[in-house]
Design a protein around this motif. Structure first.
Motif, PDB file in Angstrom:
ATOM      1  N   LYS A  18     -12.433  -2.762   8.696  1.00  0.00           N
ATOM      2  CA  LYS A  18     -12.148  -2.830  10.131  1.00  0.00           C
ATOM      3  C   LYS A  18     -11.809  -4.233  10.611  1.00  0.00           C
ATOM      4  N   VAL A  19     -11.706  -5.203   9.693  1.00  0.00           N
ATOM      5  CA  VAL A  19     -11.450  -6.578  10.126  1.00  0.00           C
ATOM      6  C   VAL A  19     -10.090  -6.720  10.800  1.00  0.00           C
ATOM      7  N   GLU A  20      -9.148  -5.818  10.491  1.00  0.00           N
ATOM      8  CA  GLU A  20      -7.815  -5.913  11.094  1.00  0.00           C
ATOM      9  C   GLU A  20      -7.823  -5.632  12.592  1.00  0.00           C
ATOM     10  N   ARG A  21      -8.939  -5.156  13.126  1.00  0.00           N
ATOM     11  CA  ARG A  21      -9.033  -4.845  14.555  1.00  0.00           C
ATOM     12  C   ARG A  21      -9.472  -6.045  15.398  1.00  0.00           C
ATOM     13  N   TYR A  22      -9.964  -7.104  14.754  1.00  0.00           N
ATOM     14  CA  TYR A  22     -10.648  -8.162  15.486  1.00  0.00           C
ATOM     15  C   TYR A  22     -10.124  -9.552  15.133  1.00  0.00           C
ATOM     16  N   GLY A  23     -10.507 -10.531  15.971  1.00  0.00           N
ATOM     17  CA  GLY A  23     -10.440 -11.915  15.554  1.00  0.00           C
ATOM     18  C   GLY A  23     -11.611 -12.171  14.625  1.00  0.00           C
ATOM     19  N   ILE A  24     -11.360 -12.850  13.511  1.00  0.00           N
ATOM     20  CA  ILE A  24     -12.382 -13.047  12.484  1.00  0.00           C
ATOM     21  C   ILE A  24     -12.633 -14.540  12.277  1.00  0.00           C
ATOM     22  N   GLY A  25     -13.912 -14.900  12.154  1.00  0.00           N
ATOM     23  CA  GLY A  25     -14.283 -16.289  11.907  1.00  0.00           C
ATOM     24  C   GLY A  25     -14.948 -16.457  10.559  1.00  0.00           C
ATOM     25  N   GLY A  26     -14.804 -17.632   9.999  1.00  0.00           N
ATOM     26  CA  GLY A  26     -15.460 -17.956   8.738  1.00  0.00           C
ATOM     27  C   GLY A  26     -15.962 -19.381   8.768  1.00  0.00           C
ATOM     28  N   GLY A  27     -17.009 -19.675   7.986  1.00  0.00           N
ATOM     29  CA  GLY A  27     -17.527 -21.031   7.947  1.00  0.00           C
ATOM     30  C   GLY A  27     -18.845 -21.111   7.218  1.00  0.00           C
ATOM     31  N   GLU A  28     -19.469 -22.278   7.310  1.00  0.00           N
ATOM     32  CA  GLU A  28     -20.722 -22.553   6.614  1.00  0.00           C
ATOM     33  C   GLU A  28     -21.895 -22.275   7.537  1.00  0.00           C
ATOM     34  N   GLU A  29     -22.879 -21.549   7.028  1.00  0.00           N
ATOM     35  CA  GLU A  29     -24.086 -21.283   7.803  1.00  0.00           C
ATOM     36  C   GLU A  29     -24.992 -22.495   7.689  1.00  0.00           C
ATOM     37  N   ILE A  30     -25.144 -23.243   8.784  1.00  0.00           N
ATOM     38  CA  ILE A  30     -25.920 -24.484   8.751  1.00  0.00           C
ATOM     39  C   ILE A  30     -27.379 -24.256   9.133  1.00  0.00           C
ATOM     40  N   GLU A  31     -27.646 -23.168   9.817  1.00  0.00           N
ATOM     41  CA  GLU A  31     -28.987 -22.722  10.156  1.00  0.00           C
ATOM     42  C   GLU A  31     -28.943 -21.207  10.188  1.00  0.00           C
ATOM     43  N   PRO A  32     -30.097 -20.546  10.116  1.00  0.00           N
ATOM     44  CA  PRO A  32     -30.067 -19.087  10.169  1.00  0.00           C
ATOM     45  C   PRO A  32     -29.316 -18.582  11.405  1.00  0.00           C
ATOM     46  N   GLY A  33     -28.203 -17.910  11.166  1.00  0.00           N
ATOM     47  CA  GLY A  33     -27.421 -17.321  12.241  1.00  0.00           C
ATOM     48  C   GLY A  33     -26.401 -18.243  12.884  1.00  0.00           C
ATOM     49  N   ILE A  34     -26.451 -19.535  12.605  1.00  0.00           N
ATOM     50  CA  ILE A  34     -25.522 -20.495  13.217  1.00  0.00           C
ATOM     51  C   ILE A  34     -24.551 -21.015  12.162  1.00  0.00           C
ATOM     52  N   LEU A  35     -23.262 -20.879  12.445  1.00  0.00           N
ATOM     53  CA  LEU A  35     -22.225 -21.308  11.508  1.00  0.00           C
ATOM     54  C   LEU A  35     -21.426 -22.465  12.091  1.00  0.00           C
ATOM     55  N   ARG A  36     -21.047 -23.386  11.205  1.00  0.00           N
ATOM     56  CA  ARG A  36     -20.030 -24.370  11.552  1.00  0.00           C
ATOM     57  C   ARG A  36     -18.706 -23.781  11.086  1.00  0.00           C
ATOM     58  N   LEU A  37     -17.891 -23.343  12.040  1.00  0.00           N
ATOM     59  CA  LEU A  37     -16.684 -22.597  11.704  1.00  0.00           C
ATOM     60  C   LEU A  37     -15.630 -23.493  11.074  1.00  0.00           C
ATOM     61  N   ASP A  38     -14.882 -22.916  10.132  1.00  0.00           N
ATOM     62  CA  ASP A  38     -13.735 -23.625   9.559  1.00  0.00           C
ATOM     63  C   ASP A  38     -12.462 -22.779   9.575  1.00  0.00           C
ATOM     64  N   GLN A  39     -12.589 -21.499   9.974  1.00  0.00           N
ATOM     65  CA  GLN A  39     -11.418 -20.637  10.077  1.00  0.00           C
ATOM     66  C   GLN A  39     -11.582 -19.647  11.225  1.00  0.00           C
ATOM     67  N   LEU A  40     -10.477 -19.376  11.897  1.00  0.00           N
ATOM     68  CA  LEU A  40     -10.393 -18.325  12.905  1.00  0.00           C
ATOM     69  C   LEU A  40      -9.033 -17.668  12.763  1.00  0.00           C
ATOM     70  N   VAL A  41      -9.023 -16.350  12.569  1.00  0.00           N
ATOM     71  CA  VAL A  41      -7.773 -15.636  12.339  1.00  0.00           C
ATOM     72  C   VAL A  41      -7.755 -14.389  13.215  1.00  0.00           C
ATOM     73  N   GLU A  42      -6.647 -14.157  13.916  1.00  0.00           N
ATOM     74  CA  GLU A  42      -6.525 -12.985  14.780  1.00  0.00           C
ATOM     75  C   GLU A  42      -6.052 -11.776  13.981  1.00  0.00           C
ATOM     76  N   LYS A  43      -6.888 -10.753  13.887  1.00  0.00           N
ATOM     77  CA  LYS A  43      -6.578  -9.471  13.250  1.00  0.00           C
ATOM     78  C   LYS A  43      -5.921  -9.657  11.871  1.00  0.00           C
ATOM     79  N   PRO A  44      -6.650 -10.286  10.954  1.00  0.00           N
ATOM     80  CA  PRO A  44      -6.081 -10.515   9.619  1.00  0.00           C
ATOM     81  C   PRO A  44      -6.080  -9.244   8.778  1.00  0.00           C
TER      82      PRO A  44
END
Length: 294
Positions: A169-195
């Motif tokens: 279902k990722v093609e329906r959304y904007g998707i983010g990726g990155g490193e989890e620096i704390e539980p639940g908190i990410l430092r994002l390095d990618q954002l892609v619209e409906k990949p």
């Protein structure tokens, strides 16, 4: 970095709910007896925000009327001594300072956000989609927007709510990726619209809640039409991410997306079952009708 203002885009046609949305905004469709957008405003208020701009479009006048006073109705309820109902409708118009601006053409979410530049000024702000509800499992009862604000204030950067979705279902959304620096908190390095699935950086979907620093407006001003020929907010965010950094919160809770009929019905049932006034009767009815259909 104090966040005092919020923008709620609510200009879309809501074509998935036609004919109900031919003359009624989808944001005014009720969850039991309360319009969806009222829940969104309540989340703002419970997050400490009471200055709100709604970006609306054609056939959205009902939203303005809902948050305005209705003196005739108040008088009728007062005369009939319906004090509880009177208090409820008066509370709606007193919830927050709500302003409205009309989106002249429906050119995408990014374009809708651009209408808030003069309202926001040089301040960070929250952005909440008017057709999405987020429930929280937070031990302190903090709404998701409140949690995003705290992360923004802590790191001094924009932050977005993320939820895990099935890979198909990722093609329906904007998707983010990155490193989890704390539980639940990410430092994002990618954002892609409906990949496409094979190009998605993760299965973490943007969940309709954001807190931005005001620089996002500079990136939106230079963003060209993307997917579907619209100004995509995610495209502007991706460019901002490359220059300034951004965080994500993989929130602990549940997203209630009322963007389609089945999820809308599921949300109504779930919310109704929690209510003392209709929950027991509905639970009994559901058991009976399921047994009959089996």
């Amino acid at each position: 970095m104090t966040v005092r203002k919020a923008i709620i885009p609510a200009a879309g046609f809501g074509t998935r709910f036609l004919p109900a949305t031919k003359s009624q905004p989808k944001e005014m469709l009720p969850i039991v007896d309360t319009p969806v957008i009222q829940y969104v405003v309540k989340e703002c208020v419970e997050s400490g925000i009471t200055d709100i701009l709604m970006v609306i479009g054609k056939s959205k006048r009902a939203i303005e009327e809902h948050f305005d006073r209705n003196f005739e109705l108040e008088s009728e309820l007062r005369e009939k001594n319906k004090t509880e109902l009177l208090a409820q409708i008066q509370e709606i118009s007193d919830m927050a300072h709500i302003h409205f601006v009309w989106q002249k053409e429906l050119n995408g979410l990014g374009d809708a956000v651009r209408y808030g530049r003069s309202f926001v000024g040089n301040e960070p702000f929250a952005l909440l989609l008017g057709d999405t509800l987020l429930g929280t499992n937070d031990d302190l009862g903090r709404p998701i927007t409140r949690q995003l604000i705290e992360i923004c204030e802590r790191f001094g950067s924009s932050v977005v709510a993320l939820e895990s979705v099935p890979l198909d279902k990722v093609e329906r959304y904007g998707i983010g990726g990155g490193e989890e620096i704390e539980p639940g908190i990410l430092r994002l390095d990618q954002l892609v619209e409906k990949p496409r699935r094979e190009e998605a950086p993760s299965n973490l979907a943007i969940a309709g809640r954001y807190v931005f620093t005001p620089e996002i407006f500079d990136y939106l001003a230079d963003t060209q039409p993307g997917k579907n020929g619209e100004i995509q907010l995610t495209d502007a965010m991706a460019r901002m991410l490359a220059d300034r950094g951004m965080h994500g919160l993989r929130f602990d809770g549940k997203r209630y997306d009322i963007g389609n009929k089945l999820d809308f019905l599921k949300t109504n049932i779930e919310f109704a079952l929690r209510r003392e006034d209709v929950g027991p009767g509905l639970r009994k009815f559901l058991k009976e009708i399921v047994a009959e259909m089996d």
